[in-house]
Design an enzyme around this catalytic site. Structure first.
Site, PDB file in Angstrom:
ATOM      1  N   HIS A  50      36.538  32.319  39.059  1.00  0.00           N
ATOM      2  CA  HIS A  50      37.164  33.449  39.495  1.00  0.00           C
ATOM      3  C   HIS A  50      37.006  34.172  40.811  1.00  0.00           C
ATOM      4  CE1 HIS A  50      40.695  35.967  39.097  1.00  0.00           C
ATOM      5  NE2 HIS A  50      40.048  37.019  38.521  1.00  0.00           N
ATOM      6  N   GLY A 105      44.455  48.711  33.546  1.00  0.00           N
ATOM      7  CA  GLY A 105      44.792  49.198  32.140  1.00  0.00           C
ATOM      8  C   GLY A 105      46.038  49.909  31.949  1.00  0.00           C
ATOM      9  N   ILE A 138      38.417  40.960  31.825  1.00  0.00           N
ATOM     10  CA  ILE A 138      39.040  41.024  32.993  1.00  0.00           C
ATOM     11  C   ILE A 138      38.136  41.391  34.036  1.00  0.00           C
ATOM     12  CG2 ILE A 138      40.933  42.018  34.145  1.00  0.00           C
ATOM     13  CD1 ILE A 138      42.492  42.279  31.849  1.00  0.00           C
ATOM     14  N   SER A 139      37.153  42.422  33.848  1.00  0.00           N
ATOM     15  CA  SER A 139      36.329  43.044  34.588  1.00  0.00           C
ATOM     16  C   SER A 139      35.389  42.019  35.537  1.00  0.00           C
ATOM     17  CB  SER A 139      35.197  43.675  34.032  1.00  0.00           C
ATOM     18  OG  SER A 139      35.563  44.632  32.865  1.00  0.00           O
ATOM     19  N   GLY A 184      39.174  50.639  28.975  1.00  0.00           N
ATOM     20  CA  GLY A 184      39.477  51.064  30.489  1.00  0.00           C
ATOM     21  C   GLY A 184      41.094  51.133  30.632  1.00  0.00           C
ATOM     22  N   ARG A 238      48.986  33.287  41.225  1.00  0.00           N
ATOM     23  CA  ARG A 238      49.071  33.439  42.662  1.00  0.00           C
ATOM     24  C   ARG A 238      49.618  31.881  43.245  1.00  0.00           C
ATOM     25  NH1 ARG A 238      43.711  36.969  43.482  1.00  0.00           N
ATOM     26  NH2 ARG A 238      44.718  38.907  43.842  1.00  0.00           N
ATOM     27  N   ASP A 241      44.560  33.468  39.146  1.00  0.00           N
ATOM     28  CA  ASP A 241      44.639  32.495  40.372  1.00  0.00           C
ATOM     29  C   ASP A 241      45.968  31.421  40.051  1.00  0.00           C
ATOM     30  OD1 ASP A 241      42.396  33.665  41.087  1.00  0.00           O
ATOM     31  OD2 ASP A 241      41.100  32.663  39.579  1.00  0.00           O
ATOM     32  N   ASP A 267      39.429  54.854  27.096  1.00  0.00           N
ATOM     33  CA  ASP A 267      38.723  55.254  28.282  1.00  0.00           C
ATOM     34  C   ASP A 267      37.768  56.164  28.186  1.00  0.00           C
ATOM     35  OD1 ASP A 267      38.379  55.181  31.246  1.00  0.00           O
ATOM     36  OD2 ASP A 267      39.846  53.836  31.424  1.00  0.00           O
TER      37      ASP A 267
END
Length: 320
Positions: A183, A20, A124-125, A14, A159, A156, A42
């Site tokens: 998440h 990506g 990550i998706s 991706g 942030r 998270d 990809d």
């Protein structure tokens, strides 16, 4: 500059997307990443690989376009990072996201099970609470005895560090704090008692709310043009660095990841993980939680159980 035995092939699946592209740039441009080969895959045209290949670092970059080239991208990969899928847009529920991204993740990890079964797969998706169980169960059903699947929840944490620093007038690089659970929204549990600064009850509640729903700030700010991509790419690179440093034995700092674990009845949880030999993973549970944090954890586990069950059921009903 590189020591032998520690160079690895990394595949980004991706790679042409919003996460990506900046992630591939970060991986290629950092000479300390110890990457010999960066395989960028990809379904879209991967001309960006030629662009990245002009950056003067030691890792070789190659682009792979379309499903027919996926086996070549994954061949001999040591680490596979999967940001593939669609981003969240305004008005889009996590269910909408799930319906699209679940199939994408299942197909990609099925290929991992076939072409690089012992690779470490970093997911990550979104929604991570469901895509990690999908990845783990799919690889298991395809004969991988111990799937090395890790959900990246580092966004998270970065942030939390940023928002704490803003509130207290600190440099974010000086702030450390643990964030566990899952998440998404209420499954994200900031353990503010682990930060080096103290908060009033009002500050704690305001911070928790902002950390849990920080993604919405970005979706709103981008006015429908996508979700967190640049900060997510930064978070993924930070996780990759801490993860491989432990694998290579040059760091004893346990990374935080959303993994399969027996430590909670939900079966999956994000916390510090101790990486053992042969890919074994042990979750380190948060200790000395405040009464408020215990309440947050209780709420998180109830929501997590639903997300995880949804992922497991999808994997079972779509078994290859």
């Amino acid at each position: 500059m590189y020591s032998t035995g520690k160079l690895r092939k990394v595949a980004v699946l991706g790679a042409a997307g919003g996460i990506g592209q900046p992630l591939s740039l970060l991986l290629k441009s950092d000479a300390k990443s110890r990457i010999s080969d960066l395989a960028l895959y990809d379904i879209a045209n991967m001309g960006m690989a030629a662009d990245l290949a002009h950056i003067p670092t030691a890792s070789r970059v190659k682009g792979f376009s379309g499903e027919g080239e996926l086996p070549h991208a994954l061949d001999k990969a040591d680490v596979v990072i999967i940001p593939a899928g669609v981003p969240r847009k305004p008005g889009m529920t996590r269910d909408d996201l799930f319906n699209i991204n679940a199939s994408i993740v299942r197909n990609l990890v099925a290929a991992c099970a076939k072409y690089c079964p012992s690779a470490h797969v970093l997911i990550i998706s979104n929604p991570v609470n469901s895509t990690v169980p999908i990845a783990y169960e799919t690889m298991k059903s395809l004969g991988v005895a111990q799937p090395n699947v890790f959900g990246v929840t580092t966004l998270d944490i970065i942030r939390a560090r940023t928002f704490i620093a803003e509130m207290k007038g600190l440099n974010p690089t000086d702030v450390t704090v643990k964030v566990v659970g899952g998440h998404s929204g209420p499954t994200i549990v900031p353990i503010l008692s682990t930060a080096s600064v103290k908060f009033t009850e009002e500050e704690s509640k305001s911070l928790v709310q902002r950390i849990q729903y920080g993604g919405d700030e970005v979706v709103k700010a981008k006015a429908g043009a996508g979700s967190a991509t640049l900060s997510m790419a930064f978070a993924a690179k930070e996780f990759y660095d801490s993860f491989v440093a432990v694998i290579d034995g040059v760091s004893s700092v346990n990374p935080v990841a959303f993994v399969k674990t027996d430590a909670f009845e939900t079966g999956y949880f994000a916390s510090e993980v101790k990486l053992g030999p042969n890919g074994s993973v042990k979750s380190i549970l948060p200790e000395n939680l405040s009464p408020y944090e215990k309440e947050l954890l209780k709420t998180a586990l109830a929501d997590l159980a639903k997300d995880i069950r949804k992922g497991e059921e999808f994997a079972r009903s779509h078994a290859h």
